[in-house]
Design an enzyme around this catalytic site. Structure first.
Site, PDB file in Angstrom:
ATOM      1  CG  HIS A 178      23.348  41.543 -55.863  1.00 26.46           C
ATOM      2  ND1 HIS A 178      24.201  42.043 -56.798  1.00 26.46           N
ATOM      3  CD2 HIS A 178      23.736  42.082 -54.681  1.00 26.46           C
ATOM      4  CE1 HIS A 178      25.065  42.867 -56.209  1.00 26.46           C
ATOM      5  NE2 HIS A 178      24.794  42.908 -54.918  1.00 26.46           N
ATOM      6  N   GLY A 186      29.495  31.952 -30.799  1.00 22.79           N
ATOM      7  CA  GLY A 186      29.399  30.674 -30.107  1.00 22.79           C
ATOM      8  C   GLY A 186      30.370  29.602 -30.572  1.00 22.79           C
ATOM      9  CE  LYS A 187      34.775  32.067 -33.906  1.00 21.90           C
ATOM     10  NZ  LYS A 187      33.875  33.195 -33.621  1.00 21.90           N
ATOM     11  N   PRO A 229      33.083  37.180 -34.105  1.00 18.22           N
ATOM     12  CG  PRO A 229      34.475  38.904 -33.421  1.00 18.22           C
ATOM     13  CD  PRO A 229      33.667  38.443 -34.565  1.00 18.22           C
ATOM     14  N   GLY A 230      31.825  36.106 -30.949  1.00 11.28           N
ATOM     15  CA  GLY A 230      30.627  36.063 -30.114  1.00 11.28           C
ATOM     16  C   GLY A 230      29.479  35.257 -30.673  1.00 11.28           C
ATOM     17  CG  HIS A 241      22.652  46.079 -52.490  1.00 12.48           C
ATOM     18  ND1 HIS A 241      23.435  47.096 -52.970  1.00 12.48           N
ATOM     19  CD2 HIS A 241      23.409  44.953 -52.599  1.00 12.48           C
ATOM     20  CE1 HIS A 241      24.596  46.614 -53.353  1.00 12.48           C
ATOM     21  NE2 HIS A 241      24.615  45.314 -53.136  1.00 12.48           N
ATOM     22  CD  GLU A 242      22.616  41.495 -50.554  1.00 14.42           C
ATOM     23  OE1 GLU A 242      22.841  40.564 -51.354  1.00 14.42           O
ATOM     24  OE2 GLU A 242      23.490  42.305 -50.206  1.00 14.42           O
TER      25      GLU A 242
HETATM   26  P1  ADP Z   1      33.210  33.017 -30.027  1.00 13.00           P
HETATM   27  O1  ADP Z   1      32.499  32.648 -31.300  1.00 13.00           O
HETATM   28  O2  ADP Z   1      33.806  34.382 -30.134  1.00 13.00           O
HETATM   29  O3  ADP Z   1      34.142  31.977 -29.549  1.00 13.00           O
HETATM   30  P2  ADP Z   1      31.840  32.368 -27.630  1.00 13.00           P
HETATM   31  O4  ADP Z   1      31.608  30.932 -27.908  1.00 13.00           O
HETATM   32  O5  ADP Z   1      32.944  32.666 -26.703  1.00 13.00           O
HETATM   33  O6  ADP Z   1      32.038  33.172 -28.964  1.00 13.00           O
HETATM   34  O7  ADP Z   1      30.490  33.014 -27.101  1.00 13.00           O
HETATM   35  C1  ADP Z   1      30.441  33.890 -26.011  1.00 13.00           C
HETATM   36  C2  ADP Z   1      29.169  33.720 -25.221  1.00 13.00           C
HETATM   37  O8  ADP Z   1      28.044  34.122 -25.992  1.00 13.00           O
HETATM   38  C3  ADP Z   1      28.899  32.292 -24.851  1.00 13.00           C
HETATM   39  O9  ADP Z   1      29.519  31.970 -23.658  1.00 13.00           O
HETATM   40  C4  ADP Z   1      27.384  32.250 -24.738  1.00 13.00           C
HETATM   41  O10 ADP Z   1      26.968  32.669 -23.456  1.00 13.00           O
HETATM   42  C5  ADP Z   1      26.942  33.265 -25.731  1.00 13.00           C
HETATM   43  N1  ADP Z   1      26.544  32.645 -26.998  1.00 13.00           N
HETATM   44  C6  ADP Z   1      27.116  32.859 -28.197  1.00 13.00           C
HETATM   45  N2  ADP Z   1      26.502  32.144 -29.164  1.00 13.00           N
HETATM   46  C7  ADP Z   1      25.539  31.432 -28.565  1.00 13.00           C
HETATM   47  C8  ADP Z   1      24.572  30.487 -29.039  1.00 13.00           C
HETATM   48  N3  ADP Z   1      24.488  30.138 -30.327  1.00 13.00           N
HETATM   49  N4  ADP Z   1      23.736  29.946 -28.140  1.00 13.00           N
HETATM   50  C9  ADP Z   1      23.810  30.281 -26.846  1.00 13.00           C
HETATM   51  N5  ADP Z   1      24.685  31.158 -26.336  1.00 13.00           N
HETATM   52  C10 ADP Z   1      25.549  31.745 -27.169  1.00 13.00           C
HETATM   53 ZN    ZN Z   2      25.956  43.786 -53.455  1.00 10.73          ZN
END
Ligand code: ADP
Ligand code: ZN
Ligand code: MG
Length: 629
Positions: A446, A225-226, A222-223, A442-443
């Site tokens: 391996h 940037g998907k 999560p978070g 650790h890595e």
């Molecule tokens: P998820 O992967 O959970 O869908 P989001 O795309 O909703 O995540 O990302 C949430 C917020 O985090 C975005 O609105 C942005 O502000 C910030 N963010 C996350 N990844 C990036 C990135 N690679 N570049 C710039 N901002 C990012």
């Molecule tokens: Zn390992």
């Protein structure tokens, strides 16, 4: 920030019993109005002789005769208090009674017109009113449902069952997000840019016989940037873009989710070329149950519909399905097979360079001082996701305002890293320097064991950026998908490699300081050792006998033992022996190369992610050109 939906919870939580009680009260009231006598004092029933006697004693005030029942209702007075009495007339005594009543002039007497309501009124009361009543209740319920549906589908019609409710961004309406807003995720961006380009100028690709990927799946924690990447695609692609969240397909009634899927794809087909984005696809794409039936018909139907639709349209038309999830392992295998989501784009937690880039992208929105050292900040945020980095920048800006400044300083940023990271430490995998060091050893353990056994590049990538899968580091082995057959020797080497992580910890930090980090390695090594014996027939003792059978090969692939109990315990002994030998081998390799272990680990600790080439360069004593950081 999360938006709190404002649908009245007290309304939606009222159970059925609430309506039942209301109905009951209304019926009681109706009863009281229609049959008022029910609420009056009770009627005393007396014998006819007593009635005659009371007349003679002047105890009767009023008498009325009810034709229909042949009863007298009369108000009498005995023991000085009036009451209502009733009695049945003795047959054929009418004449005589009339005579007797006339002898008492104070008694009012009359033959009563039946107190019943008129036929029309009673018809209305007994038939029309209840029907009306239930009609109104139904209407209220219907409206309430409609409101609920509306809350579920923003912009949807109250009763638009089966409409997909997908938001459509058409070519000229901008999400305001472009690829330049997404930092760090270069591989993911490249992959998506290609898809967008394909939609713009398909001839370029079709002329060499290339087909457009039907589905692209963004996977990652999560978070990272998907969703942001998908929005960027919408902003960049000059084609219609449908956006919907997987949970919006989940419906109360069976078949509704499937109808939504159908509608979505119908719309998409009409608008082709276009992109359909399904966020959080795990809400509908979860593995179907292999045991038990009917446990979740609605979701299963929705998924089946999605599978059918994805097969249904031809790739030439130019509909690309984009989906995002952070739980790819829970997705149904049928969804992941080529022809549906053929392209899988990992969107991982950013490394050092990625973090710096993300910080800088977000810093553009705030007035930062010129002398802010972004390298230092990026280094201090190892393990933070893009969303957390964005939050750090925002917190820093807030702090600057609090301090009455118009410009954001280094100290603001450092302070906010502490608040954000410390606050997030438990939920996200930000790790301390000490842990990072352990993970690095650790890595490298391996990788070194693997390299020393095969004398070739063992890995494509080693990283100590934590995964949300729980692994704190990761060593990407040479792609094993390349060759389908594994020799006995290769399996033994692999088991040794798997034990290499723990072995390195033992050597460097001592046997008492080994960590829990090896749990996944242990599981994998055990599985391999067991499979060698029970499924691959690679021991002299048991030979080519299948001691285990595989179930549900396409869904999960669990195995179950198919041998006698004492054979099973012999197998266990053999498994333990195999893994132990491999562990000893790994320890031996690492002890012989302890100087390299230290050198490589220090380098990995500094860079966080290194490539297989860098690893080999360092291992073979060549100075890496990227040694300046
Ligand atoms: P998820 O992967 O959970 O869908 P989001 O795309 O909703 O995540 O990302 C949430 C917020 O985090 C975005 O609105 C942005 O502000 C910030 N963010 C996350 N990844 C990036 C990135 N690679 N570049 C710039 N901002 C990012
Ligand atoms: Zn390992
Ligand atoms: Mg998201």
């Amino acid at each position: 920030m999360q938006e709190v939906k404002n649908d009245n919870p007290s309304l939606s939580k009222r159970p059925f019993i609430f309506y039942a009680v209301i109905s009951f009260i209304v019926i009681m009231l109706l009863n009281a109005l229609v049959f008022p006598s029910m609420l009056k004092r009770s009627v005393i029933e007396v014998g006819y002789d007593k009635f005659l006697e009371m007349i003679d004693n002047d105890e009767v005030k009023e008498v009325s005769y009810d034709e229909s029942s042949g009863q007298f209702i009369f108000i009498g007075e005995s023991d000085k208090y009036p009451a209502i009495y009733k009695t049945v007339i003795w047959p054929d005594d009418g004449e005589r009674l009339l005579q007797q009543l006339r002898e008492h002039p104070d008694i009012e007497f009359r033959a009563e017109i039946p107190t019943q309501a008129s036929p029309l009124l009673s018809f209305i009361l007994t038939w029309i009113l209840p029907i009306l009543f239930f009609f109104i209740i139904g209407e209220v319920f219907y409206k309430w449902m409609g409101k609920k549906m509306k809350n579920q589908l923003p912009g949807g019609n109250a009763m638009s069952f089966g409409k997909s409710g997908a938001k459509i961004y058409v070519a000229d309406s901008k999400t305001g997000v472009t690829f330049s807003d997404v930092a760090g995720q270069d591989e993911a961006k490249d992959s998506l840019i290609e898809v967008v380009d394909f939609l713009h100028s398909p001839e370029k690709y079709t002329s060499v016989g290339a087909k457009l990927p039907k589905g692209v799946l963004l996977v990652g924690p999560p978070g990272t940037g998907k969703t942001l990447l998908a929005k960027a695609v919408a902003g960049e692609a000059q084609v219609p873009f449908f956006s919907i969240s997987g949970s919006e397909f989940v419906e109360m009634f069976i078949g509704m989710g499937a109808a939504k899927v159908r509608d979505l794809f119908k719309q998409a087909n009409e608008k082709a070329p276009c992109i359909v984005f399904i966020d959080e696809i795990d809400a509908i794409g979860q593995k179907r149950n292999t045991i038990g039936t009917g446990s979740n018909d609605e979701r299963e139907q929705t998924l089946n519909q999605l599978l059918a639709e994805m097969d249904g349209f031809d790739g030439q038309k130019g509909v690309v399905i984009l989906a995002a999830t952070n739980r790819p392992e829970s997705l149904d295998p049928a969804l992941l097979r080529p022809g549906r989501f053929d392209r899988r784009i990992p969107v991982e937690l950013p490394d050092l360079a990625g973090r710096k880039a993300i910080l800088k992208v977000h810093a553009k929105k705030i007035p930062a001082a010129d002398n802010v050292d972004w390298d230092v900040l990026a280094r201090a945020t190892s393990g933070a996701s893009g969303a957390e980095l964005a939050n750090i920048i925002n917190e820093a800006a807030l702090r600057a305002v609090r301090e009455g400044r118009k410009i954001v300083l280094q100290e603001d940023l450092e302070e906010s890293i502490e608040t954000v990271i410390a606050g997030a430490q438990r939920k996200s995998a930000v790790i301390s320097e000490k842990e990072k060091k352990i993970v690095a050893y650790h890595e490298i353990g391996h990788a070194l064991v693997a390299a020393m056994q095969t004398h070739s590049a063992p890995v494509t990538k080693i990283t100590i950026i934590p995964r949300t899968s729980g692994a704190l580091g990761y060593t990407m082995q040479v792609d094993e998908g390349e060759h389908m057959l594994m020799s006995k020797n290769e399996i033994l080497n692999k088991i040794a490699t798997l034990t290499g992580g723990r072995s390195a910890e033992e050597i460097v930090f001592g046997e008492d300081n080994i960590t829990t980090g090896a749990s996944n390695d242990i599981e994998q090594a055990t599985k391999l050792a067991r499979a060698m014996i029970t499924r691959y027939g690679m021991t002299d003792e048991f030979g080519m006998v299948a001691l285990e059978t595989t179930q549900n090969q396409y869904l999960g692939g669990d195995t179950s033992l198919a041998c006698a109990a004492d054979t099973a315990s012999k197998i266990d002994e053999r498994v333990i022996e195999t893994v132990k030998n491999a562990h000893d081998k790994a320890l031996k390799i690492l002890r012989e190369n302890e100087d390299k272990l230290h050198k490589l680990s220090a380098y990995l600790l500094k860079k966080e992610t290194i490539t297989g080439k860098e690893f080999m360069d360092l291992l073979e004593g060549r100075e890496s050109d990227t040694d300046t950081l």
